[in-house]
Design a protein around this motif. Structure first.
Motif, PDB file in Angstrom:
ATOM      1  N   LEU A 190       0.839  -1.208   0.000  1.00  0.00           N
ATOM      2  CA  LEU A 190       0.000   0.000   0.000  1.00  0.00           C
ATOM      3  C   LEU A 190       0.870   1.253   0.000  1.00  0.00           C
ATOM      4  O   LEU A 190       0.553   2.235  -0.697  1.00  0.00           O
ATOM      5  CB  LEU A 190      -0.954  -0.009   1.198  1.00  0.00           C
ATOM      6  N   GLU A 194       0.650   4.011  -2.847  1.00  0.00           N
ATOM      7  CA  GLU A 194       0.310   5.408  -2.541  1.00  0.00           C
ATOM      8  C   GLU A 194       1.368   6.353  -3.111  1.00  0.00           C
ATOM      9  O   GLU A 194       1.036   7.425  -3.640  1.00  0.00           O
ATOM     10  CB  GLU A 194       0.181   5.587  -1.018  1.00  0.00           C
ATOM     11  N   HIS A 220      -9.374   5.880  -7.198  1.00  0.00           N
ATOM     12  CA  HIS A 220     -10.016   5.509  -5.927  1.00  0.00           C
ATOM     13  C   HIS A 220     -10.963   4.319  -6.112  1.00  0.00           C
ATOM     14  O   HIS A 220     -11.188   3.559  -5.170  1.00  0.00           O
ATOM     15  CB  HIS A 220     -10.781   6.712  -5.360  1.00  0.00           C
ATOM     16  N   LEU A 223      -9.890   1.054  -4.949  1.00  0.00           N
ATOM     17  CA  LEU A 223      -9.999   0.795  -3.513  1.00  0.00           C
ATOM     18  C   LEU A 223     -11.454   0.608  -3.101  1.00  0.00           C
ATOM     19  O   LEU A 223     -11.759  -0.145  -2.177  1.00  0.00           O
ATOM     20  CB  LEU A 223      -9.412   1.978  -2.723  1.00  0.00           C
ATOM     21  N   ASP A 224     -12.321   1.304  -3.753  1.00  0.00           N
ATOM     22  CA  ASP A 224     -13.742   1.400  -3.392  1.00  0.00           C
ATOM     23  C   ASP A 224     -14.493   1.152  -4.704  1.00  0.00           C
ATOM     24  O   ASP A 224     -14.750   2.065  -5.474  1.00  0.00           O
ATOM     25  CB  ASP A 224     -14.001   2.823  -2.851  1.00  0.00           C
ATOM     26  N   TYR A 249      -2.670   0.197  -6.835  1.00  0.00           N
ATOM     27  CA  TYR A 249      -3.796   0.329  -5.891  1.00  0.00           C
ATOM     28  C   TYR A 249      -4.645  -0.951  -5.895  1.00  0.00           C
ATOM     29  O   TYR A 249      -5.019  -1.465  -4.845  1.00  0.00           O
ATOM     30  CB  TYR A 249      -4.695   1.507  -6.301  1.00  0.00           C
ATOM     31  N   ARG A 250      -4.987  -1.401  -7.081  1.00  0.00           N
ATOM     32  CA  ARG A 250      -5.896  -2.550  -7.184  1.00  0.00           C
ATOM     33  C   ARG A 250      -5.313  -3.774  -6.506  1.00  0.00           C
ATOM     34  O   ARG A 250      -5.956  -4.434  -5.689  1.00  0.00           O
ATOM     35  CB  ARG A 250      -6.182  -2.872  -8.658  1.00  0.00           C
ATOM     36  N   MET A 253      -4.782  -3.346  -2.682  1.00  0.00           N
ATOM     37  CA  MET A 253      -6.068  -3.387  -1.975  1.00  0.00           C
ATOM     38  C   MET A 253      -6.597  -4.809  -1.901  1.00  0.00           C
ATOM     39  O   MET A 253      -7.181  -5.205  -0.880  1.00  0.00           O
ATOM     40  CB  MET A 253      -7.076  -2.475  -2.687  1.00  0.00           C
ATOM     41  N   ARG A 269     -10.399   2.658   3.341  1.00  0.00           N
ATOM     42  CA  ARG A 269     -11.007   3.417   2.236  1.00  0.00           C
ATOM     43  C   ARG A 269     -11.305   4.856   2.672  1.00  0.00           C
ATOM     44  O   ARG A 269     -11.104   5.803   1.904  1.00  0.00           O
ATOM     45  CB  ARG A 269     -12.308   2.742   1.789  1.00  0.00           C
ATOM     46  N   MET A 272      -8.207   6.842   2.828  1.00  0.00           N
ATOM     47  CA  MET A 272      -7.708   7.168   1.491  1.00  0.00           C
ATOM     48  C   MET A 272      -8.568   8.238   0.817  1.00  0.00           C
ATOM     49  O   MET A 272      -8.054   9.065   0.044  1.00  0.00           O
ATOM     50  CB  MET A 272      -7.650   5.905   0.629  1.00  0.00           C
TER      51      MET A 272
END
Lengths: 441, 441
Positions: A190, A194, A220, A223-224, A249-250, A253, A269, A272
Motif C-alpha cells: 500500500l 500510494e 479511488h 480501492l472502493d 492500488y488494485r 487493496m 477506504r 484514502m
C-alpha cells in the motif's frame, strides 16, 4: 501523501523507547523522549493544553502504568512487540548512544549529518530499535518482485530509484509487532502504491493539479469498487490495469481485503478518501496560486497525511481494533493528532529539498514565514514547536483513551500508532540521500 | 450531490408498496413495482444479471418472505413502518390509481404532466404512500427556524426559494419510520446543508470548479474536525461560522453526532468524503472540458451521489446497523447500487432543466449520446434502462443479504434504504416546479 523516500543507509539508533509514553523513569525529564533545547515538552506556543498533556503523559497514571507494565492474562501476549529470532544488530560506534541523553543535542553540537542522519535539533521524538535486518531484506525482496512481476510498477531503468526507496526498512521499522512477513507486505504494497499515485498523478513523475480530481477518483475505484451494470463494468475493470498507479492500488487493496476484516478495509477506504481530498485541496491552491493561512494549511495537511499508514497497525499486527472503538471521538482525535505530528515530520525533513525544487512547494515553515512575516529560520523553528505540541497532545490524549478504555485491542492499537510515529521519524532522520537539514542552529 | 429541489406540490400517490421487494402478490407481473413498456424488469442491456436479479426478487424466496412477513419477537416492532396517528390524506382524483396497473403507462398515454407530475415512462420504481402531512408541516416549520435563526442560511429575499425546496416533504417521504420529528430533523438539516454547499461552492449560487478543492476541504472540517494546536484551533473554529455552507454543515453535524452512534457518524463522514471527491472529479472534467466515457461518468456519479442520505436511515429510524454489518462487502454493494440507481433518477428528471442551463451539464443521457453516438432520445431511453438495471441489481442483492444475514437491524436497514430510494423517486416525480420530462414518447 507526504513523500518519504529515503536512501538505503544503515541505521545507527539502537536505543529503544516505549512508544508515546515515557520510559519507566517517566517522571524524570528527558527520559524516554528526545528533544533539543529549542522545544522541550514544555515549550512552544499555545502551550497551555500541551503542557497539561505533557504533564499528564509524564505522570505515571494508571493507564500509563498499565501500558508500561502491560496487561496480563489470556490473549495478551500479542500486545508485546514480536520477539526477534535473530540477534539484534550491533550498535554503530560514534552514533547517538542509548544512554538517555538527548540525541538531538549531540546532533546539534556537531552541526554535521552523521552517516545515518541527525534528528532535527529540538524535535521531540522517540528513538527506535534498529529495524530487523532479516525481515527488512525479505520484505525488500518480496516488494520488488511484486512491483516488477505483479503490477509492472516501473520500467527497468528506474530500478535503482525503487531500491533507494527502501520501503522494506521503513515498514519493518514501523511495524515491529507484525507476526509474519506477509503481514508486513500488506502495509508495504500500500505504501508503494500510494507513492506511485502521488508521483504519477500529483507530483514528480508526470503529475499535475490539472484534471487531478478525475484521475484520483478513477484510481479511488481501485480501492472502493464501482458497482454498475454488466455493460459498463468490464471497461471499468480493465481501467484498473491501465496504468501503474491503478495497477498498484488494485493489487495492494486486494491483498489488504484478504488480510483485513471488512471494517478495517472500510476504515482504510475512508482514510484514502481523506488523503485524496487533501491532494485536491493542495492542487486547488497550486492552481489558484493561493498561500493558505497557517490553520488552513494545517487543515489540508490533516487530510494530505500519513493517516492511512498508522491506522493499518492492527491489520499488520494480526488483530483488530473493533470498529466501534475505532470510531470513538477520543480515538479519532488521537489518530488525527498522531497523523498530524508525523506528517509535519515530513514537512520539516523535506524542507531544504522542497526549497530547492522548482516553483513554490507549500510546507509548514514556508506558510508560517509567508503568513506570519517571520524569517525562514524563525518560521522553521516555530514549525518544530507546532510539531512538538501536536506530539505532546497525541501522547496525552492517547494516555487518556488508554485510561478510559483499557481493553487489550485499544492499548495495543495505541501503542502501534505510536510505534508507527516513531518508526516514521527514524526513517526520515536516516534519509540523508533525500533530505538534509537547513543551517538554522 | 444531485440537486433535487421540488416545488411544494401536493402528492397524488396513495398507493403503497413494500420497498424493494414486490408486494405480497409478487409473482404477478406488474404488481408492486411500476414500469412502462419501454423498459420493464426484463428489458435493457446487460440484462443477464439483471434478469436473474429481478427473477430472484420476484420469487418469494425465504428472505423475501421473511421481510414481507416481518420478523416477530421481542424488539421487532420497530421494523414496521411507524403507524400514523393522523388519517391518511385523501386520494387526489384524476391521478394514477392504486389499482396495481402501471402508472407509467397512464402517464405515457396522456403525454401531460399531472398536477403532481408523472413518472418517467418505463422507469422502474415503486410508488410510495403520501408523506404524513402533519409531520411534513412540522418539519418544514422547524427547518425554516433552523435555517433562519441558527445558521443564517440565506438572506430574507430567498425565503420563497427555500420554501419551494420543500425539504420537509422530501424527508418525511424518505423516512416514514422515524420515531419522532426530531429524528427527521437530523436528516433534514443535513440535506439542506448539503444543498447549500453544492449551491454556493459548486453550482448555482456563486459556485465554480476553480479552487473548489480548497473550499470543500475546509468545509469538510465542519464534519471531520481539525485537531491542531491551541494557537491555530480558534481560527479554524471561527471559520466554521464564516459562510452559510460551513455554518450549515457544522450545525447539522452537531445534531447528527448527538443523535447517532460514533460509528454512524463516522460512516456519514466517509460518505461525505466520497461526495466531495465526486464533486471534485466533476469539477476537474468541467475545467478541462472533458466528456468522460460512460463508465467513467458512472464511476464519478457513484461518488457525487445521494449515498449520504439513505445510509442515515438507521439513525433517523432510531436504531443502529452495527458497523461490522454495514462494512460487509455485500452490504456495501447493496448501498452503492441503491445510491447509483437513485442518483440516476436525478439525472433523468433534471435532464431538460440541465439542457436549458448555460454550458454543458454532464448527465447520463448526455454522456451516452456523446460517447456512443446515439440520438438524444435513444440515449435518454438507454439511460432509463441503465437505471432500471441498477434497481433490479439492488433489489436482488438486497434480498441476498437479507437471506444471508436475517438479523433485525439488517432487515430494517435494507428496508429503510429501499424506502429512501422510493421516497426520492416520488419527490423527483412530483417536482414539476423544477423538472419536466422530455418529449420522447
Amino acid at each position: 501523501m507526504p513523500d518519504p523516500r529515503p536512501s538505503p543507509l544503515p541505521s545507527s539508533l539502537s536505543a529503544t523507547a516505549l512508544p508515546f509514553i515515557p520510559a519507566p523513569a517517566a517522571h524524570l525529564p528527558g527520559a524516554g523522549a528526545v528533544a533539543g533545547p529549542h522545544a522541550g515538552p514544555h515549550a512552544g506556543p499555545g502551550d497551555g493544553h500541551a503542557r497539561e498533556g505533557a504533564a499528564a503523559a509524564g505522570r505515571p497514571s494508571p493507564a500509563v502504568e498499565l501500558i508500561l507494565r502491560g496487561p496480563s492474562g489470556l490473549g495478551t501476549a500479542g500486545l508485546h512487540l514480536a520477539r526477534r529470532e535473530e540477534p539484534p544488530a550491533p550498535e554503530v560506534p560514534g552514533t547517538p548512544a542509548a544512554d538517555g541523553a538527548p540525541a538531538a543535542d549531540k546532533a546539534g553540537e556537531t552541526g554535521e549529518a552523521g552517516e545515518a542522519g541527525n534528528p532535527i535539533p529540538g524535535l521531540y521524538h522517540h528513538p527506535v530499535a534498529e529495524p530487523d535486518p532479516v525481515r527488512t531484506e525479505e520484505v525488500s525482496r518480496r516488494i520488488k518482485a511484486w512491483a516488477l512481476d505483479e503490477v509492472e510498477l516501473y520500467p527497468e531503468e528506474w530500478e535503482d530509484q525503487f531500491d533507494g526507496f527502501s520501503v522494506g526498512r521503513y515498514m519493518v521499522a514501523c511495524h515491529p509487532d507484525a507476526p509474519t512477513v506477509e503481514h508486513l507486505m500488506i502495509a508495504t504494497r500500500l505504501m508503494v502504491a500510494e507513492n506511485a499515485v502521488d508521483d504519477c498523478y500529483c507530483e514528480d513523475h508526470g503529475g499535475s493539479p490539472v484534471g487531478l480530481g478525475g484521475r484520483l477518483l478513477l484510481a479511488h475505484t481501485a480501492l472502493d469498487a464501482l458497482h454498475t451494470t454488466q455493460e459498463y463494468e468490464p471497461a471499468w475493470a480493465r481501467s484498473l490495469h491501465a496504468d501503474a498507479p491503478r495497477r498498484a492500488y488494485r493489487s495492494a487493496m486486494e491483498y489488504l481485503v484478504q488480510g483485513a476484516g471488512p471494517s478495517q478495509a472500510d476504515r482504510f477506504r475512508h482514510d484514502m478518501a481523506r488523503l485524496h481530498m487533501g491532494y485536491l485541496a493542495e492542487a486547488a491552491w497550486a492552481q489558484t496560486d493561493y498561500v493558505p493561512e497557517v490553520w488552513e494549511y494545517l487543515a489540508m495537511r490533516q487530510f494530505n497525511n500519513f493517516r492511512p499508514c498508522p491506522t493499518l497497525t492492527d491489520t499488520v499486527g494480526g488483530y483488530e481494533l473493533p470498529a466501534d472503538l475505532h470510531a470513538r471521538p477520543d480515538m479519532q482525535r488521537v489518530i488525527a493528532l498522531a497523523g498530524n505530528a508525523t506528517t509535519l515530520v515530513n514537512d520539516l525533513y523535506s524542507y531544504t529539498k522542497e526549497l530547492a525544487s522548482p516553483g513554490r512547494h507549500l510546507n509548514l515553515p514556508v506558510v508560517i514565514a509567508e503568513r506570519e512575516g517571520l524569517s525562514e529560520r524563525e518560521a522553521y523553528l516555530k514549525a518544530v514547536e507546532v510539531h512538538n505540541d501536536l506530539m505532546h497532545r497525541f501522547e496525552a490524549e492517547a494516555a487518556a483513551v488508554a485510561a478510559d478504555c483499557p481493553v487489550p485491542s485499544v492499548l495495543r492499537f495505541l501503542r502501534g500508532v505510536a510505534v508507527w510515529v516513531d518508526g516514521n521519524h527514524y526513517w526520515h532522520q536516516t534519509n540523508t540521500y533525500r533530505y538534509s537539514l537547513p543551517d538554522f542552529w
